[in-house]
Structure formats: C-alpha cells, structure tokens
Design an enzyme around this catalytic site. Structure first.
Site, PDB file in Angstrom:
ATOM      1  N   TYR A  69      89.198  40.209  35.457  1.00 58.91           N
ATOM      2  CA  TYR A  69      89.870  41.245  35.959  1.00 58.91           C
ATOM      3  C   TYR A  69      89.602  42.400  34.856  1.00 58.91           C
ATOM      4  O   TYR A  69      89.426  42.318  33.665  1.00 58.91           O
ATOM      5  CB  TYR A  69      91.256  40.993  35.681  1.00 58.91           C
ATOM      6  CG  TYR A  69      92.297  41.878  36.192  1.00 58.91           C
ATOM      7  CD1 TYR A  69      92.285  42.504  37.268  1.00 58.91           C
ATOM      8  CD2 TYR A  69      93.133  42.613  35.152  1.00 58.91           C
ATOM      9  CE1 TYR A  69      93.098  43.549  37.818  1.00 58.91           C
ATOM     10  CE2 TYR A  69      94.067  43.412  35.484  1.00 58.91           C
ATOM     11  CZ  TYR A  69      93.961  44.101  36.607  1.00 58.91           C
ATOM     12  OH  TYR A  69      94.853  45.178  37.113  1.00 58.91           O
ATOM     13  N   ASP A 121      84.388  43.991  28.707  1.00 60.81           N
ATOM     14  CA  ASP A 121      85.724  44.301  28.500  1.00 60.81           C
ATOM     15  C   ASP A 121      86.727  43.346  27.542  1.00 60.81           C
ATOM     16  O   ASP A 121      86.625  42.218  28.013  1.00 60.81           O
ATOM     17  CB  ASP A 121      86.279  43.992  30.010  1.00 60.81           C
ATOM     18  CG  ASP A 121      87.638  44.465  30.187  1.00 60.81           C
ATOM     19  OD1 ASP A 121      88.186  44.287  29.032  1.00 60.81           O
ATOM     20  OD2 ASP A 121      88.126  44.248  31.387  1.00 60.81           O
ATOM     21  N   LYS A 163      95.533  46.620  25.256  1.00 62.25           N
ATOM     22  CA  LYS A 163      96.487  45.560  24.698  1.00 62.25           C
ATOM     23  C   LYS A 163      96.888  45.488  23.158  1.00 62.25           C
ATOM     24  O   LYS A 163      97.502  46.428  22.620  1.00 62.25           O
ATOM     25  CB  LYS A 163      96.148  44.163  25.306  1.00 62.25           C
ATOM     26  CG  LYS A 163      95.999  44.191  26.833  1.00 62.25           C
ATOM     27  CD  LYS A 163      96.054  42.857  27.662  1.00 62.25           C
ATOM     28  CE  LYS A 163      96.467  43.201  28.889  1.00 62.25           C
ATOM     29  NZ  LYS A 163      95.407  42.766  29.964  1.00 62.25           N
TER      30      LYS A 163
HETATM   31  C1  LIG Z   1      94.823  43.609  31.362  1.00 57.08           C
HETATM   32  C2  LIG Z   1      93.608  43.849  31.353  1.00 57.08           C
HETATM   33  C3  LIG Z   1      92.912  45.294  31.832  1.00 57.08           C
HETATM   34  C4  LIG Z   1      93.846  46.137  32.250  1.00 57.08           C
HETATM   35  O1  LIG Z   1      94.607  46.877  31.250  1.00 57.08           O
HETATM   36  P1  LIG Z   1      95.726  47.638  31.662  1.00 57.08           P
HETATM   37  O2  LIG Z   1      96.307  48.176  30.234  1.00 57.08           O
HETATM   38  O3  LIG Z   1      96.779  46.582  32.255  1.00 57.08           O
HETATM   39  O4  LIG Z   1      95.562  48.755  32.527  1.00 57.08           O
HETATM   40  C5  LIG Z   1      91.547  45.303  31.809  1.00 57.08           C
HETATM   41  N1  LIG Z   1      90.663  44.333  31.398  1.00 57.08           N
HETATM   42  C6  LIG Z   1      91.179  43.081  31.084  1.00 57.08           C
HETATM   43  C7  LIG Z   1      90.379  42.024  30.615  1.00 57.08           C
HETATM   44  C8  LIG Z   1      92.587  43.045  31.086  1.00 57.08           C
HETATM   45  O5  LIG Z   1      92.931  41.633  30.661  1.00 57.08           O
END
Ligand SMILES: *Cc1c(COP(=O)(O)O)cnc(C)c1O
Length: 428
Positions: free
Chosen positions: A144, A239, A267
C-alpha cells in the site's frame, strides 16, 4: 464491556460521514463490528467514549512509536503552538528535520516535507517519471502506498481488507501504466523488465510490507531489485512510511544494506501529527520546484507544530537503548504467541520484523499477497472481537501490523498473551 456511546456516535456519524469514518478500515466492517470511539490515549492504553481501557497495538497505524501523549511530544506541540500555528514561510524546524532525516538515512541527500504518506509517494512517482522520462511503474500486490490514482491497483491496507482490486474513479489510462507484480517474485520482475524495460520509470515497494500483514522480503530480493533497476535505468523507490524510524533510525534500507534512489517517509516522523517526506539523490531531488520544473507544493507543508512533534519523537528514538527495548518487548510478544499456538496445537503463522508483527490465521508461511488472502478472515474477526472484550485493541483487519511502542512494558505484553490464550481457546 459496554460500548453504548460508541454505538450511538457511530449511528450519528453514518448519517453525516460516508461509512461513518474518515478512513475505511476504521469502520471495523472486516471484523463484523462497529468502530470504537476513543476519547483519550495514555502511553500504551486507549480509553474509549464509555470509559473502557484497552492495551493499544494500533498506535494510530504506526506513528505512535512512543505511545500516546508522550510528555516530551506534548510539551513541544504546546510550545510550538504558542508561537503560532502556521506561517506559510520557512522555519528553522524544517531544516532541523531535513538534516536529522539525512543524518539517519544518508540516501536522502535532499528532503522535501509534505503532509501525508500519500503525498510523499505521489510526489516521488511524479519525480521518478520526470527524471527518467518514462511512464510505467512497477509496484507489488498487497503493498500500500496511499491513495494516489496510479497506485490504487491491487493495493494493501483498506483495499486488501475490503477486497477492492482497483478503485472506480481512476481512469484506465492511468492504471494502464501500473504493473502490479507478486511480492518476492524475481521471475515476474525480470519478465516485466524484459518486456517493458525502456518504459519503466521506477519500482516502488514497501521493503518490508506491512499492509498485507507483515511479510518479510526473501533473502536477496531487495538487492535483486536494486540491481535490475540500475541495469534498466529505472529508479528504486522505498516506501518507508511505516518502516522509516520503525526498524531502526535508518529504516529498512539500513537494516538490509540497500540504497534506494528515492525514499518516502510519513507516520513516525510526524509523531502523531500530519507529516510526510520524500527525498533521495540530490541530482534527482534538484528537479523539484523551485529548483527544477517538477511541481509539488503545500499550504501546510512543514507545519511547525507537526514538525515539532516529529522532532521530539525522533529525539526519544535516538536515546541509547530505545530500539533494543522495542526489540526485547516485541520478541517477548512473538515468542509468547508462538508458545500459545504450540500449546493449543494451532497452525497459525506469526511474522515479525522489529516492533511490527502479524498473526496470520493460515497454516502455511505467508510470503506474498495471495498467500495472505488465503487466511481465515472469519476466524480473525472472532479473534479480534474476543481480544477487544478482554481489553486489547488490535488492528481491525487480518491484513495489518500490530505495533509495539516504547510505552508498552512486560506487564502489558503478559496481559496481552493471557488474553490471546483465552481467546484462541474460546474460538478454536
Ligand atoms: C500509511 C501508508 C501510506 C500512506 O500514508 P498516509 O499518511 O495515510 O497518506 C503510504 N505508504 C505506506 C507504506 C503506508 O503504510
């Protein structure tokens, strides 16, 4: 446990907010339940609108590595807000944040702050396409990367939870450039490059996926990706929105010794407030406006209150022993779970990387999305409900990670394991 007010609030919410929530998984549909409305967080605990207490393993889906309302984070937020909430002009805090990020993650030679993980990955993709002059991207099933259009193909997190392959409202012309491949499958990646090599701008991945549940990269998979992207002139994007500052100060790239071209963060670097970041090789980052032509902007980007919360969080993580402590607690949780499964002769899988962990209701190892999807999600739903009744708040989906924070102690882990044993006995 009575959750009268949560139920009442949810009824009101559904009338005015789609599905009653501002992010889909929160609705707890996948666990045949309704959301718990929370009023307060204290360290490792959450207190709901009816006054019930829970040990929290969601930790706001990853940001709260120090637990709820850490005194130093709250103090910095307070002092920062007294000085004004936003200036729409640079502050020294942003420079400090960028320098700390670069010091911890040296591949991020230059850093741009944004407001969310979604913004970070969306911007990194635009940049990768601009730098290479190519359109196609490779991602992996079950990873994701936020909800930007071209990344909503066979994605993890809420899409995995609800079995959504791709979202309506995203033109096919956009997703046509997205190749989604099975994670850990070198052959599939090789084939894609052999077929489309000269058109592929980048490979983006969670180096340790946590949005299909925690899945480990097979030995050599990450270095294979580093090598093949280099060979074909494509960029490698990590990511690390979850793994950044979670697997250690240097994230997954430090743990596995791989240097990506671009990295996305979010995060933890916001300490519970909205912050994201993307960065990488200076030569690439110099294409970002106003230094270069690739446009990306934000009214509240680098917001002083949010950055203060992030800086305070990283400061705590830099104290000696922080990650060792997280490792010890998480290991205790992992080993406790495995012991219970053995005692009860249950074949379920526990996968852990640092302080993130998933208990898969599956009798075979889980190494990719299709294996994760074979889990017994009904059993998981009953497990989640049983844990909630016993005062443990787990992510309301099989396809998510449990997060251990520095506010957890041996006592909470022991109490959690007691609840797990009882619940598994009850639902087997
Ligand atoms: C949570 C998440 C996102 C998106 O971040 P948001 O702050 O919710 O937009 C992107 N990549 C990863 C791996 C994530 O866990």
């Amino acid at each position: 446990m009575k959750r009268t007010r949560s139920k009442l609030f949810f009824e009101r919410a559904k009338d005015v907010i789609p599905g009653g929530v501002n992010s889909p998984v929160r609705a707890c549909k996948a666990v045949n339940s309704y959301p718990v409305f929370f009023e307060r967080g204290e360290g490792a605990y959450l207190i709901d609108a009816d006054g019930n207490r829970y040990i929290d393993y969601v930790c706001s889906w990853g940001p709260l590595i120090l637990g709820h309302a850490h005194p130093n984070v709250i103090a910095e937020v307070y002092f920062a807000s007294k000085r004004g909430t936003s200036f729409g002009a640079p502050t020294w805090l942003e420079v400090e944040m960028a320098e700390i990020i670069r010091e911890c993650i040296p591949s991020m030679e230059k850093v741009r702050l944004v407001n969310s993980g979604t913004e970070a990955t969306m911007s990194a993709l635009r940049l990768a396409r601009a730098y290479t002059g190519r359109k196609k991207i490779i991602k992996f099933d079950g990873c994701y990367h936020g909800h930007a259009d071209s990344l909503l193909v066979k994605a993890g997190s809420g899409l995995a939870t609800f079995g959504i392959p791709a979202s309506p409202g995203v033109p096919e012309e956009l997703t046509a450039h997205t190749l989604s491949l099975p994670f850990n499958d070198e052959e599939a990646v090789k084939e894609a490059f052999e077929k489309h090599g000269s058109e592929i701008a980048c490979v983006i991945l969670e180096p340790v996926p946590a949005n299909m549940g925690v899945v480990l990269p097979k030995e050599g998979f990450l270095s294979f990706l580093r090598e093949i992207t280099q060979r074909y002139g494509a960029l490698l994007i990590f990511d690390e929105v979850i793994t950044g500052f979670r697997l250690g100060l240097g994230g997954a790239q430090e743990k596995f010794g791989i240097k990506p071209d671009l990295t996305c963060l979010g995060k933890i670097i916001g300490g519970g407030l909205p912050v994201g970041a993307y960065g990488g090789r200076a030569e690439i980052m110099n294409l970002v406006a106003p230094e270069g032509p690739v446009y990306q902007a934000g009214t509240l980007s680098g917001n002083p209150i949010a950055v203060s919360a992030g800086l305070a969080t990283i400061k705590e993580l830099k104290k000696p022993g922080a990650y060792e402590r997280l490792e010890a607690l998480s290991k205790m949780l992992e080993e406790g779970l495995k012991e219970i499964l053995k005692d009860l002769s249950l074949p379920y899988q526990v996968v852990r990387c640092a302080s993130m962990l998933t208990l898969f209701f599956h009798d075979k190892p889980v190494t990719n999305f299709s294996e994760a999807q074979a889990c017994d999600t009904n059993k998981f739903a009953r497990f989640w409900q049983g844990m909630l009744e016993r005062g443990v708040y787990l992510p309301p989906s099989q396809f998510e990670a449990w997060f251990v924070s520095l506010a957890h102690t041996e006592r909470e882990i022991e109490e959690t394991l007691r609840a797990v044993r009882e619940t598994l006995r009850e639902i087997r």
